[in-house]
Design an enzyme around this catalytic site. Structure first.
Site, mmCIF file in Angstrom:
data_model
loop_
_atom_site.group_PDB
_atom_site.id
_atom_site.type_symbol
_atom_site.label_atom_id
_atom_site.label_comp_id
_atom_site.label_asym_id
_atom_site.label_seq_id
_atom_site.Cartn_x
_atom_site.Cartn_y
_atom_site.Cartn_z
ATOM 1 N N VAL A 176 80.118 15.298 18.313
ATOM 2 C CA VAL A 176 78.891 15.963 18.760
ATOM 3 C C VAL A 176 77.813 15.538 17.765
ATOM 4 C CG1 VAL A 176 77.745 18.167 19.167
ATOM 5 C CG2 VAL A 176 80.163 17.898 19.763
ATOM 6 N N PRO A 177 76.894 14.650 18.167
ATOM 7 C CA PRO A 177 76.094 13.874 17.215
ATOM 8 C C PRO A 177 74.935 14.612 16.548
ATOM 9 C CG PRO A 177 75.459 13.328 19.443
ATOM 10 C CD PRO A 177 76.627 14.263 19.561
ATOM 11 N N CYS A 178 75.244 15.556 15.688
ATOM 12 C CA CYS A 178 74.190 16.270 14.967
ATOM 13 C C CYS A 178 73.493 15.369 13.950
ATOM 14 C CB CYS A 178 74.755 17.512 14.289
ATOM 15 S SG CYS A 178 76.127 17.201 13.168
ATOM 16 N N HIS A 179 74.102 14.218 13.631
ATOM 17 C CA HIS A 179 73.449 13.293 12.695
ATOM 18 C C HIS A 179 72.180 12.685 13.289
ATOM 19 C CE1 HIS A 179 76.217 10.812 15.118
ATOM 20 N NE2 HIS A 179 75.318 9.856 14.990
#
Length: 208
Positions: A176-179
């Protein structure tokens, strides 16, 4: 040889007592235990570790899907202890159960995968955090969005700080690409794996 049944209360440490930790038999015995435990339904959380450009990753999964991805900086033992108290104490290192996750993560780090197709167990995210995290895959590979933009997209434009907290405590980073969520001035902001890891991921996607 037929494996002996292992009930849910069996502690793998009890089976390994007396063996030299460097003995190859230890690894074989653990593998046998893990497969037997899976076979009798005695594993609620399976895990494995993976080498990556952002350090050693811990990946955990339930029958529902991937539950947790943790960076070495978080302390893998600490993460497992927390899962034991919040999800189930029946946790076993079972690499084969996470082959699909390992393959997709490897493809991602090689620049060959832009989105994950893994089933996810989202039970560790609730409320507004879950709302935020469910929106994040909409931020395209190689792109970024500000915390303010994510707050707006999540239906709470004034909740910028809450979006930051949701991203910083994401139990499924990478997948889940929170970056991809950054500050309005373009700087990376906080990240569960550390700011250096976040920048590595942003640079990896930008260069793919």
């Amino acid at each position: 040889m037929t494996a002996s049944p292992i009930d849910a209360s069996t502690d793998p440490g009890d089976l390994l007592t007396g063996l030299d930790p460097t003995d190859e038999r230890l690894a074989a015995l653990h593998a046998r235990f893990a497969e037997t435990a899976l076979g009798v339904g005695a594993v609620d959380v399976a895990y494995r570790t993976l080498d990556s450009p952002v350090g050693l990753l811990l990946v955990c999964a339930t029958d529902v899907g991937v539950l947790r991805v943790a960076f070495e900086i978080e302390g893998h033992d600490t993460v497992l202890d927390r899962l034991a108290s919040t999800v189930s104490p029946r946790i076993v290192e079972t690499p084969s159960r996470l082959d699909a996750a390992a393959r997709e993560l490897d493809e991602y780090f090689r620049g060959e995968r832009r989105a994950f197709d893994l089933p996810l167990d989202r039970r560790l995210s609730t409320g507004f955090q879950r709302t935020v995290l469910e929106h994040l895959p909409e931020i395209g590979y190689g792109s970024t969005a500000s915390y303010a933009a994510v707050a707006l997209a999540s239906g709470s434009p004034r909740a910028v700080r809450a979006v930051g907290t949701a991203c910083a405590t994401n139990p499924l980073p990478l997948v889940v690409p929170c970056h991809r969520v950054v500050r309005s001035d373009g700087t990376s902001g906080n990240y569960r794996g550390g700011m250096a890891a976040k920048q590595t991921l942003i640079d990896l996607e930008a260069g793919a």
